[in-house]
Write a protein that holds these residues in place. Structure first.
Motif, PDB file in Angstrom:
ATOM      1  N   ARG A 183       0.933  -1.075  -0.060  1.00 32.78           N
ATOM      2  CA  ARG A 183      -0.092   0.270   0.009  1.00 32.78           C
ATOM      3  C   ARG A 183       0.911   1.179  -0.030  1.00 32.78           C
ATOM      4  N   SER A 184       1.901   1.212   0.743  1.00 38.57           N
ATOM      5  CA  SER A 184       2.965   2.375   0.930  1.00 38.57           C
ATOM      6  C   SER A 184       3.460   2.533  -0.509  1.00 38.57           C
ATOM      7  N   LEU A 185       3.852   1.661  -1.142  1.00 39.88           N
ATOM      8  CA  LEU A 185       4.458   1.489  -2.556  1.00 39.88           C
ATOM      9  C   LEU A 185       3.417   2.193  -3.437  1.00 39.88           C
ATOM     10  N   ALA A 186       2.241   1.682  -3.663  1.00 43.46           N
ATOM     11  CA  ALA A 186       1.262   2.133  -4.469  1.00 43.46           C
ATOM     12  C   ALA A 186       0.774   3.648  -4.225  1.00 43.46           C
ATOM     13  N   ALA A 187       0.830   4.032  -3.070  1.00 46.96           N
ATOM     14  CA  ALA A 187       0.533   5.434  -2.670  1.00 46.96           C
ATOM     15  C   ALA A 187       1.363   6.321  -3.043  1.00 46.96           C
ATOM     16  N   GLN A 188       2.908   5.938  -2.874  1.00 42.97           N
ATOM     17  CA  GLN A 188       3.801   6.809  -3.469  1.00 42.97           C
ATOM     18  C   GLN A 188       3.898   7.012  -5.046  1.00 42.97           C
ATOM     19  N   ARG A 189       3.714   5.760  -5.405  1.00 40.63           N
ATOM     20  CA  ARG A 189       3.623   5.930  -7.067  1.00 40.63           C
ATOM     21  C   ARG A 189       2.687   6.744  -7.547  1.00 40.63           C
ATOM     22  N   THR A 190       1.351   6.474  -6.964  1.00 37.07           N
ATOM     23  CA  THR A 190       0.330   7.256  -7.684  1.00 37.07           C
ATOM     24  C   THR A 190       0.794   8.959  -7.409  1.00 37.07           C
ATOM     25  N   ALA A 191       1.174   9.286  -6.126  1.00 41.00           N
ATOM     26  CA  ALA A 191       1.086  10.525  -5.674  1.00 41.00           C
ATOM     27  C   ALA A 191       2.170  11.234  -6.687  1.00 41.00           C
ATOM     28  N   VAL A 192       3.429  10.549  -6.721  1.00 40.10           N
ATOM     29  CA  VAL A 192       4.578  10.812  -7.466  1.00 40.10           C
ATOM     30  C   VAL A 192       4.231  11.172  -8.934  1.00 40.10           C
ATOM     31  N   THR A 193       3.692  10.241  -9.449  1.00 34.33           N
ATOM     32  CA  THR A 193       3.206  10.200 -11.024  1.00 34.33           C
ATOM     33  C   THR A 193       2.269  11.157 -11.399  1.00 34.33           C
ATOM     34  N   ALA A 194       1.246  11.202 -10.270  1.00 31.88           N
ATOM     35  CA  ALA A 194       0.007  12.460 -10.505  1.00 31.88           C
ATOM     36  C   ALA A 194       0.806  13.838 -10.583  1.00 31.88           C
ATOM     37  N   PHE A 195       1.679  14.106  -9.242  1.00 26.62           N
ATOM     38  CA  PHE A 195       2.340  15.137  -9.362  1.00 26.62           C
ATOM     39  C   PHE A 195       3.079  15.754 -10.735  1.00 26.62           C
ATOM     40  N   PHE A 196       4.035  14.964 -11.138  1.00 26.42           N
ATOM     41  CA  PHE A 196       4.784  15.287 -12.355  1.00 26.42           C
ATOM     42  C   PHE A 196       3.505  15.315 -13.705  1.00 26.42           C
ATOM     43  N   ASP A 197       2.637  14.559 -13.560  1.00 30.55           N
ATOM     44  CA  ASP A 197       1.691  14.440 -14.539  1.00 30.55           C
ATOM     45  C   ASP A 197       1.052  15.848 -14.708  1.00 30.55           C
ATOM     46  N   LEU A 198       0.562  16.427 -13.403  1.00 33.34           N
ATOM     47  CA  LEU A 198       0.085  17.842 -13.299  1.00 33.34           C
ATOM     48  C   LEU A 198       0.787  18.736 -13.820  1.00 33.34           C
ATOM     49  N   PHE A 247      -4.999  14.701  -5.823  1.00 35.17           N
ATOM     50  CA  PHE A 247      -4.727  15.718  -4.867  1.00 35.17           C
ATOM     51  C   PHE A 247      -5.939  16.462  -4.303  1.00 35.17           C
ATOM     52  N   ALA A 248      -7.093  16.374  -4.755  1.00 31.15           N
ATOM     53  CA  ALA A 248      -8.392  16.806  -4.133  1.00 31.15           C
ATOM     54  C   ALA A 248      -8.866  16.039  -3.025  1.00 31.15           C
ATOM     55  N   HIS A 249      -8.715  14.685  -2.962  1.00 29.08           N
ATOM     56  CA  HIS A 249      -9.333  13.722  -2.101  1.00 29.08           C
ATOM     57  C   HIS A 249      -8.290  12.736  -2.281  1.00 29.08           C
ATOM     58  N   PRO A 250      -6.930  12.684  -1.721  1.00 31.86           N
ATOM     59  CA  PRO A 250      -5.942  11.536  -1.753  1.00 31.86           C
ATOM     60  C   PRO A 250      -6.288  10.175  -0.876  1.00 31.86           C
ATOM     61  N   GLY A 251      -7.127  10.526   0.314  1.00 28.01           N
ATOM     62  CA  GLY A 251      -7.381   9.713   1.300  1.00 28.01           C
ATOM     63  C   GLY A 251      -8.410   8.811   0.766  1.00 28.01           C
ATOM     64  N   GLY A 252      -9.380   9.253  -0.406  1.00 25.76           N
ATOM     65  CA  GLY A 252     -10.309   8.495  -0.811  1.00 25.76           C
ATOM     66  C   GLY A 252      -9.983   7.267  -1.298  1.00 25.76           C
ATOM     67  N   ARG A 253      -8.691   7.100  -2.159  1.00 24.41           N
ATOM     68  CA  ARG A 253      -8.192   5.901  -2.760  1.00 24.41           C
ATOM     69  C   ARG A 253      -7.355   5.169  -1.816  1.00 24.41           C
ATOM     70  N   TYR A 254      -6.639   6.029  -0.841  1.00 22.41           N
ATOM     71  CA  TYR A 254      -5.430   5.598  -0.121  1.00 22.41           C
ATOM     72  C   TYR A 254      -5.859   6.288   1.346  1.00 22.41           C
ATOM     73  N   PRO A 255      -6.579   5.244   2.257  1.00 20.38           N
ATOM     74  CA  PRO A 255      -6.633   5.848   3.771  1.00 20.38           C
ATOM     75  C   PRO A 255      -5.433   6.008   4.346  1.00 20.38           C
ATOM     76  N   GLU A 256      -4.416   5.372   3.875  1.00 26.57           N
ATOM     77  CA  GLU A 256      -3.176   5.458   4.638  1.00 26.57           C
ATOM     78  C   GLU A 256      -2.700   7.020   4.498  1.00 26.57           C
ATOM     79  N   VAL A 257      -3.195   7.776   3.540  1.00 26.53           N
ATOM     80  CA  VAL A 257      -2.557   9.221   3.200  1.00 26.53           C
ATOM     81  C   VAL A 257      -3.384  10.141   3.913  1.00 26.53           C
ATOM     82  N   GLU A 258      -2.713  11.022   4.686  1.00 33.83           N
ATOM     83  CA  GLU A 258      -3.292  12.304   5.374  1.00 33.83           C
ATOM     84  C   GLU A 258      -2.719  13.489   4.646  1.00 33.83           C
ATOM     85  N   VAL A 259      -3.483  14.481   4.650  1.00 29.77           N
ATOM     86  CA  VAL A 259      -3.048  15.764   4.198  1.00 29.77           C
ATOM     87  C   VAL A 259      -2.375  16.855   5.277  1.00 29.77           C
TER      88      VAL A 259
END
Length: 415
Positions: free
Chosen positions: A376-391, A401-413
């Motif tokens: 889960r940690s790796l999946a969240a990191q991959r998603t966040a870093v890719t989404a950031f550079f894609d954006l 980035f509007a609701h990162p915890g929706g897909r990954y409850p492990e992620v806190e803003v």
């Protein structure tokens, strides 16, 4: 927070675990016994998870020499010598060998020096046998078109290999990623021909003042390295082979580089260097830092470019002084996220390698990589870093980035 293990400054780049109270560093954990009487057990075979993007991945190493600059860490050397790995979307055809996680001589050195600092006895793991999912020298996928370029830098003392799972992910999603090693700071750097340059010895007493001076020195060296590498990439984009030995490059690599869309990211000290690079160099349009304090001027100047900060443990923008000052001074798009129950090493490949040692050496995994599910940690990191550079490098809208915890409850803003 006191330095938990002297070896962490090297093996993990634990800039956020440095002594701030004057407490002396504890020595490395005593490795568990390698075997009971009798035949030694066979070394463990460990595997990296595959990237999830649509493109196969290729890779090539570059041996780079900056003849205009004496080595900042060994001033007696009249030039700076670096190794970098270039990762990219590759054509699916052809037969090309998969690249190792560490080249042979570096793997042997890691086994002898770096692994024991983590509590893993020499010979317990087949480090040389860990393979990536990238094919060495495969042609670049021309159908991918011109590609954004992202620089990666590991934590202080860490080999560039520790970021492989994130580097491969970005390459599989249409980026050229250039992972840099810092010679004489990284535990080991292998050069063509099997020559290994090891890190300079650490001082006997790692007081907070000594550590701060070391990190500042290393950050300055890396910043100059990154600027030099950007120049070499520009030469490559114009058809000039930057490799010191003029070794063959993958077909299509020069044409694939779109240096007008350049980003940088790193773990620990590597993230601070990425931020400073984004502040100083207009070629860098976006940067991300994975769980590291900010070292040097950028801690107070912030950045005007987009920045993603990812944290571990119980850290917040208020508890980490350099984060608070950086955040207050930054003027661009920014987001701070925290992975619940993660640790500093969760932002390295150790998060997926150490759990495979179950039933073997007594590694302090919870201290090193936390208790978060590594998948889960790796999946969240991959998603966040890719989404950031894609954006910010591709202008691709993302709901993450509007609701990162929706897909990954492990992620806190955090901000």
């Amino acid at each position: 927070m006191p330095l938990t293990r002297r070896g962490l400054l090297r093996a993990l780049g634990a800039a956020t675990a440095l002594a701030t109270t004057g407490a002396a560093a504890r020595p490395p954990a005593r490795p568990a016994a390698a075997n009971a009487p009798g035949a030694a057990p066979a070394p463990r075979t460990l595997r990296l998870p595959p990237p999830t993007g649509p493109w196969p991945v290729g890779t090539v190493d570059l041996h780079l020499v900056d003849g205009a600059r004496p080595d900042p860490l060994v001033p007696a050397r009249p030039f700076r010598e670096l190794m970098a790995g270039v990762w990219y979307p590759a054509d699916p055809g052809g037969t090309y060998p998969t690249a190792p996680w560490l080249p042979p001589a570096a793997a042997a050195d890691w086994d002898a020096h770096s692994a024991p600092a983590l509590g893993i006895p020499t010979g317990a793991v087949d480090w040389r046998g860990i393979r990536t999912h990238a094919r060495t020298g495969a042609p670049v996928a021309r159908a991918a078109g011109q590609l954004p370029v992202v620089l990666f830098s590991s934590g202080d003392g860490g080999t560039r290999a520790l970021g492989t799972t994130l580097v491969e992910e970005l390459a599989s999603r249409g980026y050229v990623v250039v992972a840099l090693d810092s010679t004489y700071e990284a535990d080991q750097v292998e050069f063509p021909g099997g020559r290994v340059e090891r890190a300079l010895p650490l001082p006997d007493e790692l007081t907070p003042e000594v550590i701060a001076a070391l990190l500042a020195l290393h950050a300055r060296a890396r910043l100059a390295d990154a600027g030099f590498v950007l120049g070499r990439l520009d030469a490559l984009a114009h058809g000039r082979n930057p490799d010191a030995g003029r070794r063959p490059l993958p077909a299509g690599l020069p044409e694939a580089l779109d240096l007008s869309r350049t980003g940088a990211f790193g773990q620990s000290l590597g993230g601070s260097v990425a931020a400073q690079l984004a502040h100083d160099d207009p070629r860098v349009r976006a940067a991300a830092g994975l769980d590291g304090e900010f070292v040097g001027p950028v801690a107070h100047t912030g950045v005007g470019t987009p920045f993603l900060l990812m944290a571990s443990g119980t850290k917040t923008l208020g508890t980490e002084p350099s984060w608070a000052s950086f955040w207050a001074a930054s003027t661009g798009w920014r987001r701070a996220l925290r992975l619940r129950n993660a640790a500093h090493g969760s932002y390295t490949d150790l998060q997926v390698l150490l759990p495979q040692l179950t039933g073997g050496p007594q590694v302090p995994a919870a201290e090193l990589i936390g208790t978060i599910d590594p998948r889960r940690s790796l999946a969240a990191q991959r998603t966040a870093v890719t989404a950031f550079f894609d954006l910010h490098l591709r202008r691709r809208p993302t709901p993450f980035f509007a609701h990162p915890g929706g897909r990954y409850p492990e992620v806190e803003v955090l901000g």
